[in-house]
Design a protein around this motif. Structure first.
Motif, PDB file in Angstrom:
ATOM      1  N   ARG A   1       0.812  -1.218   0.000  1.00  0.00           N
ATOM      2  CA  ARG A   1       0.000   0.000   0.000  1.00  0.00           C
ATOM      3  C   ARG A   1       0.852   1.278   0.000  1.00  0.00           C
ATOM      4  N   LEU A   2       2.176   1.126   0.070  1.00  0.00           N
ATOM      5  CA  LEU A   2       3.071   2.282   0.149  1.00  0.00           C
ATOM      6  C   LEU A   2       3.497   2.749  -1.239  1.00  0.00           C
ATOM      7  N   ASP A   3       3.804   4.045  -1.352  1.00  0.00           N
ATOM      8  CA  ASP A   3       4.401   4.529  -2.590  1.00  0.00           C
ATOM      9  C   ASP A   3       5.850   4.040  -2.651  1.00  0.00           C
ATOM     10  N   ASP A   4       6.474   4.162  -3.798  1.00  0.00           N
ATOM     11  CA  ASP A   4       7.823   3.613  -4.002  1.00  0.00           C
ATOM     12  C   ASP A   4       8.851   4.174  -3.023  1.00  0.00           C
ATOM     13  N   ASP A   5       8.810   5.477  -2.757  1.00  0.00           N
ATOM     14  CA  ASP A   5       9.802   6.078  -1.849  1.00  0.00           C
ATOM     15  C   ASP A   5       9.659   5.540  -0.429  1.00  0.00           C
ATOM     16  N   ARG A   6       8.439   5.488   0.072  1.00  0.00           N
ATOM     17  CA  ARG A   6       8.231   4.985   1.437  1.00  0.00           C
ATOM     18  C   ARG A   6       8.558   3.500   1.529  1.00  0.00           C
ATOM     19  N   LEU A   7       8.228   2.732   0.491  1.00  0.00           N
ATOM     20  CA  LEU A   7       8.551   1.303   0.453  1.00  0.00           C
ATOM     21  C   LEU A   7      10.055   1.104   0.579  1.00  0.00           C
ATOM     22  N   ARG A   8      10.818   1.805  -0.232  1.00  0.00           N
ATOM     23  CA  ARG A   8      12.282   1.660  -0.186  1.00  0.00           C
ATOM     24  C   ARG A   8      12.847   2.124   1.166  1.00  0.00           C
ATOM     25  N   THR A   9      12.279   3.186   1.719  1.00  0.00           N
ATOM     26  CA  THR A   9      12.730   3.663   3.028  1.00  0.00           C
ATOM     27  C   THR A   9      12.511   2.585   4.088  1.00  0.00           C
ATOM     28  N   GLU A  10      11.345   1.961   4.099  1.00  0.00           N
ATOM     29  CA  GLU A  10      11.057   0.888   5.063  1.00  0.00           C
ATOM     30  C   GLU A  10      12.059  -0.257   4.942  1.00  0.00           C
ATOM     31  N   LEU A  11      12.357  -0.664   3.717  1.00  0.00           N
ATOM     32  CA  LEU A  11      13.255  -1.798   3.488  1.00  0.00           C
ATOM     33  C   LEU A  11      14.706  -1.447   3.816  1.00  0.00           C
ATOM     34  N   ILE A  12      15.161  -0.299   3.339  1.00  0.00           N
ATOM     35  CA  ILE A  12      16.557   0.106   3.539  1.00  0.00           C
ATOM     36  C   ILE A  12      16.832   0.417   5.003  1.00  0.00           C
ATOM     37  N   LEU A  13      15.938   1.157   5.651  1.00  0.00           N
ATOM     38  CA  LEU A  13      16.140   1.505   7.051  1.00  0.00           C
ATOM     39  C   LEU A  13      16.231   0.243   7.910  1.00  0.00           C
TER      40      LEU A  13
END
Length: 189
Positions: free
Chosen positions: A66-78
């Motif tokens: 349900r996340l946009d691409d930027d938030r998705l990548r932030t969740e995974l990378i963080l």
């Protein structure tokens, strides 16, 4: 897991993976979103030292699809960076929060550098599922020793998870309808 499961797992020689949402663990990254008492980083380090694989489970445990691409990548990378920083090793495995993924989410997990990822599915993992859509079974607090033995042996999975599978399929349909509604811009009723 730290107090109760680790001694049992070690006593039987079972490997284990603990998937952590880094924003829910007690310590410097805690965002207060956890649903109750969580492990702290000292306990996670102790588990890792005892041979438990520590995998990623996002930072704040959102529905990743349900996340946009930027938030998705932030969740995974963080999540990956915090686990690496705290344990000194890069996590290889990832579990999708709530078991939800999509082709876009699986691609982002792969691009982030995880070697494999697991959904729920309540069935055994099979090679044909591919490394980013592996299924796993749910072991609950109420799972008896006999039920656990059947799960490990791959017996009686259909019967044990018939209700869960029906609920999962029903909720998947509800989520697809909501996503379609959101795409066409209809307001909530």
């Amino acid at each position: 897991m730290h107090r109760h499961a680790l001694p049992v797992l070690a006593g039987h020689g079972f490997p284990a993976t603990l998937f952590v949402s880094t924003g829910w663990l007690r310590g410097p990254y805690d965002n207060g979103g956890g649903p109750g008492t969580m492990l702290d980083w000292d306990q996670v380090r102790e588990l890792a030292g005892a041979g438990v694989e520590i995998g990623g489970h996002s930072h704040s445990h959102p529905q990743l699809d349900r996340l946009d691409d930027d938030r998705l990548r932030t969740e995974l990378i963080l999540c990956k960076e915090i686990v690496s920083d705290q344990l000194g090793t890069v996590p290889a495995s990832f579990a999708y929060p709530y078991g939800y993924s999509s082709r876009r989410v699986r691609r982002a997990v792969r691009e982030t550098g995880y070697a494999q990822a697991l959904a729920v599915g309540n069935s055994l993992a099979r090679r044909a599922q591919g490394p980013y859509a592996l299924r796993r079974v749910t072991v609950r607090r109420t799972t008896s020793d006999a039920e656990f033995a059947r799960l490990v042996e791959g017996r009686s999975l259909a019967r044990a998870f018939a209700r869960d599978r029906a609920l999962t399929k029903g909720y998947a349909m509800v989520r697809r309808v909501r996503q379609a509604r959101d795409r066409i811009g209809r307001p909530d009723d």
